[in-house]
Scaffold this active site. Structure first.
Site, mmCIF file in Angstrom:
data_model
loop_
_atom_site.group_PDB
_atom_site.id
_atom_site.type_symbol
_atom_site.label_atom_id
_atom_site.label_comp_id
_atom_site.label_asym_id
_atom_site.label_seq_id
_atom_site.Cartn_x
_atom_site.Cartn_y
_atom_site.Cartn_z
ATOM 1 N N HIS A 1 -9.557 1.191 5.137
ATOM 2 C CA HIS A 1 -8.362 1.440 5.869
ATOM 3 C C HIS A 1 -8.446 2.362 7.044
ATOM 4 O O HIS A 1 -8.989 3.369 6.836
ATOM 5 C CB HIS A 1 -7.093 1.775 4.693
ATOM 6 N N GLU B 1 -6.702 4.578 7.944
ATOM 7 C CA GLU B 1 -6.375 5.995 7.562
ATOM 8 C C GLU B 1 -7.395 6.659 6.944
ATOM 9 O O GLU B 1 -8.003 7.994 6.809
ATOM 10 C CB GLU B 1 -4.916 6.283 6.712
ATOM 11 N N SER C 1 3.674 -2.077 10.299
ATOM 12 C CA SER C 1 5.151 -2.243 10.377
ATOM 13 C C SER C 1 5.905 -3.414 10.156
ATOM 14 O O SER C 1 6.830 -3.850 10.773
ATOM 15 C CB SER C 1 5.464 -1.709 11.951
ATOM 16 N N LYS D 1 -0.013 4.226 -0.115
ATOM 17 C CA LYS D 1 -0.333 5.304 0.546
ATOM 18 C C LYS D 1 -0.294 6.627 -0.499
ATOM 19 O O LYS D 1 -0.398 6.547 -1.589
ATOM 20 C CB LYS D 1 0.080 5.628 1.951
ATOM 21 N N GLY E 1 2.731 2.207 10.840
ATOM 22 C CA GLY E 1 3.753 3.473 10.655
ATOM 23 C C GLY E 1 4.588 3.651 12.147
ATOM 24 O O GLY E 1 5.159 4.753 12.189
ATOM 25 N N GLU F 1 -5.063 -4.987 10.622
ATOM 26 C CA GLU F 1 -3.986 -3.964 10.840
ATOM 27 C C GLU F 1 -4.449 -3.360 12.309
ATOM 28 O O GLU F 1 -5.038 -2.101 12.098
ATOM 29 C CB GLU F 1 -4.102 -3.088 9.772
ATOM 30 N N ASN G 1 0.745 -1.187 0.059
ATOM 31 C CA ASN G 1 -0.070 -0.018 0.025
ATOM 32 C C ASN G 1 0.921 1.309 -0.041
ATOM 33 O O ASN G 1 1.530 1.781 0.955
ATOM 34 C CB ASN G 1 -1.009 0.066 1.296
HETATM 35 P P1 13P Z 1 3.307 0.302 7.866
HETATM 36 O O1 13P Z 1 3.614 -0.850 6.982
HETATM 37 O O2 13P Z 1 3.908 1.629 7.142
HETATM 38 O O3 13P Z 1 3.210 0.190 9.292
HETATM 39 O O4 13P Z 1 1.781 0.472 7.188
HETATM 40 C C1 13P Z 1 0.753 -0.451 7.249
HETATM 41 C C2 13P Z 1 -0.444 -0.075 6.318
HETATM 42 O O5 13P Z 1 -1.106 0.691 6.823
HETATM 43 C C3 13P Z 1 -0.570 -0.784 5.295
HETATM 44 O O6 13P Z 1 -1.996 -0.637 4.685
#
Ligand code: 13P
Length: 254
Positions: free
Chosen positions: A94, A96, A216, A12, A177, A171, A10
Site C-alpha cells: 500500500h 502508505e 476516493s 487503515k 484520500g 491506487e 481498508n
Molecule cells: P480513500 O478511499 O480514502 O481515498 O483510500 C483509498 C485507499 O488507500 C484504500 O487502500
C-alpha cells in the site's frame, strides 16, 4: 474469462476501539449482499475480534500489511503464517506503507511471496504519484512497480498455483484520500498496462487476475469504476468506515 467482483474496505488506522470495530463489522455484514465478494481490512490488533464477528458471514477479512520475513527477531512485525488463522488475505505494498514504513519494490516482492506461500490471497497495491501522473509516466511507474514482484513470483511459483490467489489494486497515490478519484477511462488504461506487463514480463495470464481500483471511491462515484472495462472491484478507504456508504459501493459492483 469471468473474474470475481471484489470490494474491500481498508480501514487503515481506524476505528480506535475494539467495540467500534465490532459495530462496524456487524453493520458491514448486515449490508454485504451476495453477488460481490466483500472484505474488510481492520487494524491488525482488531483482526481477531473482527474475525469472530464475521465468522458465520460471507465477509472476508484482510490484513493491511505483513512482514517480509518468515519468523524470528523482527520486533513489531506480523508473519504471514500468523495471519492464516484469521484472514483470507492481506494487502501488500500500500502506498502508505511505502511512504511511512519505507516499503520499496524489493520488500513488497518479499511480502508478496510470504503471503502466497502461506496460502493467503495477496492484494498487491501499485499506483503512480501525482508528479508521475503529471509527467505522463503512469505506464512506466506501473511496469517498474511490478518488476520485482513478478521476478519473485517467477522464481517461487513453480506450478502456477500462486497466481490463483493474486489480486492487484491500482491506487493512484494522488487519488487516495483527496476526494479526487481518477476517471474510469484512466483506470481502464491502467488495467491494460498492468495486464500487458503481467503477460510480457511475468508470463502470467493477465485476464485471470482481478484488478481493483482504489482512490476516493464513494457510493455515488463507484458506478463509474463498476462500469469501467477491466476494473473488477474497489479498494475503499474513507468511505468504508461508514457501513451504508460502503454498502452503496458494494451494490454498484453487483
Ligand atoms: P480513500 O478511499 O480514502 O481515498 O483510500 C483509498 C485507499 O488507500 C484504500 O487502500
Amino acid at each position: 474469462m469471468t473474474r470475481p467482483r471484489i470490494v474491500i474496505g481498508n480501514w487503515k488506522m481506524n476505528p480506535l476501539t475494539p467495540a467500534a470495530a465490532t459495530t462496524l463489522a456487524t453493520a458491514v455484514a448486515r449490508e454485504a449482499g451476495r453477488v460481490v465478494r466483500v472484505g474488510v481490512a481492520p487494524p491488525a490488533l482488531f483482526i481477531p475480534v473482527v474475525a469472530e464477528v464475521l465468522r458465520e458471514t460471507r465477509v472476508g477479512i484482510y490484513a493491511q500489511d505483513v512482514s517480509a520475513e518468515e519468523k524470528g527477531a523482527f520486533t513489531g512485525q506480523i508473519a504471514a503464517t500468523m495471519l492464516t488463522s484469521y484472514v483470507n488475505g492481506t494487502l501488500v505494498g500500500h502506498s502508505e506503507a511505502r511512504r511511512y514504513l519505507g516499503d520499496d519494490d524489493e520488500r513488497v516482492a518479499k511480502k508478496l511471496i510470504q503471503v502466497l506461500r502461506a496460502g493467503l490471497e495477496a492484494v498487491l497495491c501499485i499506483g503512480e504519484r501525482e508528479d508521475e501522473f503529471d509527467a505522463g509516466a503512469t505506464e512506466d511507474v506501473l511496469a517498474a512497480q511490478l518488476g520485482a514482484p513478478l521476478h519473485a513470483l517467477s522464481e517461487s511459483d513453480r506450478d502456477g498455483r500462486m497466481t490463483e490467489r493474486f489480486v492487484i489494486a491500482y491506487e493512484p497515490v494522488w487519488a487516495i484520500g483527496t476526494g479526487r478519484p481518477a476517471t474510469g477511462e484512466h483506470a481502464t488504461a491502467a488495467t491494460k498496462t498492468i495486464r500487458r506487463v503481467l503477460e510480457e514480463d511475468g508470463g502470467i495470464d493477465g485476464d485471470a487476475i482481478p484488478i481493483l481500483y482504489g482512490g476516493s471511491v464513494t457510493a455515488s462515484g463507484a458506478i463509474e469504476f463498476a462500469k469501467a472495462e477491466g476494473i473488477d472491484g474497489a479498494l475503499v478507504g474513507g468511505a468504508s468506515l461508514k457501513a451504508e456508504e460502503f454498502a452503496g459501493i458494494v451494490r454498484a459492483f453487483a
